[in-house]
Motif scaffolding. Structure first.
Motif, PDB file in Angstrom:
ATOM      1  N   UNK A 241      52.008  41.916  35.567  1.00 38.55           N
ATOM      2  CA  UNK A 241      52.400  40.720  36.316  1.00 38.55           C
ATOM      3  C   UNK A 241      51.391  40.352  37.398  1.00 38.55           C
ATOM      4  N   UNK A 242      50.826  41.348  38.046  1.00 40.32           N
ATOM      5  CA  UNK A 242      49.842  41.054  39.083  1.00 40.32           C
ATOM      6  C   UNK A 242      48.612  40.376  38.489  1.00 40.32           C
ATOM      7  N   UNK A 243      48.157  40.862  37.333  1.00 36.90           N
ATOM      8  CA  UNK A 243      47.013  40.247  36.667  1.00 36.90           C
ATOM      9  C   UNK A 243      47.360  38.835  36.206  1.00 36.90           C
ATOM     10  N   UNK A 244      48.577  38.636  35.745  1.00 31.63           N
ATOM     11  CA  UNK A 244      49.014  37.304  35.330  1.00 31.63           C
ATOM     12  C   UNK A 244      48.993  36.340  36.506  1.00 31.63           C
ATOM     13  N   UNK A 245      49.497  36.768  37.652  1.00 30.64           N
ATOM     14  CA  UNK A 245      49.510  35.908  38.846  1.00 30.64           C
ATOM     15  C   UNK A 245      48.085  35.533  39.243  1.00 30.64           C
ATOM     16  N   UNK A 246      47.184  36.489  39.218  1.00 31.59           N
ATOM     17  CA  UNK A 246      45.794  36.191  39.547  1.00 31.59           C
ATOM     18  C   UNK A 246      45.188  35.221  38.546  1.00 31.59           C
ATOM     19  N   UNK A 247      45.505  35.416  37.273  1.00 35.76           N
ATOM     20  CA  UNK A 247      45.005  34.504  36.245  1.00 35.76           C
ATOM     21  C   UNK A 247      45.504  33.090  36.433  1.00 35.76           C
ATOM     22  N   UNK A 248      46.748  32.952  36.856  1.00 33.90           N
ATOM     23  CA  UNK A 248      47.313  31.631  37.139  1.00 33.90           C
ATOM     24  C   UNK A 248      46.666  31.010  38.377  1.00 33.90           C
ATOM     25  N   UNK A 249      46.485  31.807  39.415  1.00 37.99           N
ATOM     26  CA  UNK A 249      45.884  31.302  40.650  1.00 37.99           C
ATOM     27  C   UNK A 249      44.452  30.830  40.423  1.00 37.99           C
ATOM     28  N   UNK A 250      43.727  31.523  39.541  1.00 41.52           N
ATOM     29  CA  UNK A 250      42.340  31.173  39.269  1.00 41.52           C
ATOM     30  C   UNK A 250      42.201  30.129  38.162  1.00 41.52           C
ATOM     31  N   UNK A 251      43.334  29.633  37.638  1.00 42.50           N
ATOM     32  CA  UNK A 251      43.366  28.616  36.584  1.00 42.50           C
ATOM     33  C   UNK A 251      42.771  29.119  35.269  1.00 42.50           C
ATOM     34  N   UNK A 252      42.639  30.422  35.143  1.00 45.91           N
ATOM     35  CA  UNK A 252      42.226  30.992  33.860  1.00 45.91           C
ATOM     36  C   UNK A 252      43.360  30.843  32.854  1.00 45.91           C
TER      37      UNK A 252
END
Length: 332
Positions: A241-252
């Motif tokens: 989930x943490x990696x998913x949140x970062x991916x969303x924040x970075x628009x990846x």
């Protein structure tokens, strides 16, 4: 024969009571989830029935053995919530419902894809307020896109057929690929790297094992196409989930549709609308307008729940009659 059901809701009582007319078991329905503090509810029963958020770890298995439980009947397909090593050690059999309706889960996965693509969730809320602006609602043609399917069991195969109806190209990954099925149904197996690099949509349908835990992580997200859509109707811990949140924040990651969450047991299947969600990761995910979270409901159709009840009680009947357990889960 007495069966104690854990984690019961009104629909469980309705469907199992109806199915039980053909079996005649004594069904005791408990609202409480299974944990070490609720094992005593099974006192006097040889059979317990569990769902996805009932956890039978080693301590629970030991206590079940002490009070005489001999069968754990899972009313779901997944079995990652049961310590199979401990169950085998203490001679407790474990059975599950491996197939109840692949259509239900596949159709829900498709619903998440369409909702996220065409921003149906946002449009619905806007128009209820009289806002008919199109700003922020643009989607993409499904035609010609590439979907990566991780895990190709019965659910995934139904989803592949649905997606092919949109003229989507399908890439698939599975430890045990069904090459003949792929040839006959015009999709291709490949490795995870190609799935990550080429897919516009990635949908997870693999079981949760040591190898698949956090199969979606910081490293795999880094390999994905910018704006990829991620769908999970499998198990929550397939995604970090943490990696998913970062991916969303970075628009990846352009969008995520989650029917499951790695720490869902404290929230899913209950009404928490009067409470503050103190899980920071879940609260953060709920804050994104390009994330749709549903309450582990992909299985939840009339047909599927009816099949679950029938198959679960049939598993119990096989055990009582001493027949081979056709849906037994054995420790590997």
């Amino acid at each position: 024969m007495k069966i104690v059901f854990y984690g019961v809701h009104s629909y469980d009582i309705e469907f199992f009571t109806r199915a039980n007319k053909n079996f005649g078991f004594e069904c005791v329905f408990q609202r409480a989830h299974l944990n070490i503090h609720t094992t005593a509810l099974a006192q006097g029963a040889e059979i317990v029935c569990l769902f996805v958020n009932d956890f039978a770890d080693r301590k629970v298995i030991e206590e079940f053995s002490r009070i005489g439980v001999k069968l754990i009947a899972l009313r779901c397909a997944g079995f990652n919530n049961v310590d199979l090593n401990a169950a085998a050690q203490y001679g407790i059999k474990v059975v599950r419902v491996p197939a109840y309706s692949p259509y239900a889960v596949a159709e829900h996965a498709c619903a998440l894809i369409l909702t996220l693509n065409r921003k149906i969730h946002r449009a619905y809320l806007r128009t209820k307020d009289g806002n008919f602006s199109l700003h922020g609602l643009m989607g993409f043609d499904m035609h010609g896109k590439t979907a990566g399917i991780i895990g190709t069991g019965k659910v995934a195969k139904k989803l592949i057929k649905i997606l092919q109806g949109f003229d989507i190209d399908v890439l698939a990954y599975d430890l045990y690929p069904d090459l003949e099925y792929a040839k006959n149904n015009h999709f291709r197996y490949t490795d995870l790297n190609e799935i990550f690099e080429k897919s516009d949509i990635i949908s997870l349908h693999c079981p949760l094992t040591e190898d698949t835990t956090y199969i979606i992580n910081e490293s795999s997200i880094a390999k994905m196409k910018p704006g990829v859509m991620l769908i999970n109707t499998g198990r929550g811990k397939l995604i970090d989930s943490e990696a998913l949140i970062e991916g969303l924040k970075q628009h990846k990651i352009g969008a995520a549709g989650l029917d499951v969450y790695e720490e869902e047991a404290n929230y899913f299947y209950d009404d928490n609308s009067d409470n503050i969600i103190d899980d920071d990761k879940l609260a953060r995910l709920l804050s994104f307008n390009n994330v749709v979270i549903t309450s582990h409901q992909a299985f939840f159709t009339h047909e599927a729940v009816s099949n679950i009840a029938e198959r679960t009680l049939e598993n119990v009947k096989e055990f009582i009659e001493g027949k081979p357990l056709s849906c037994e889960v054995k420790n590997i």
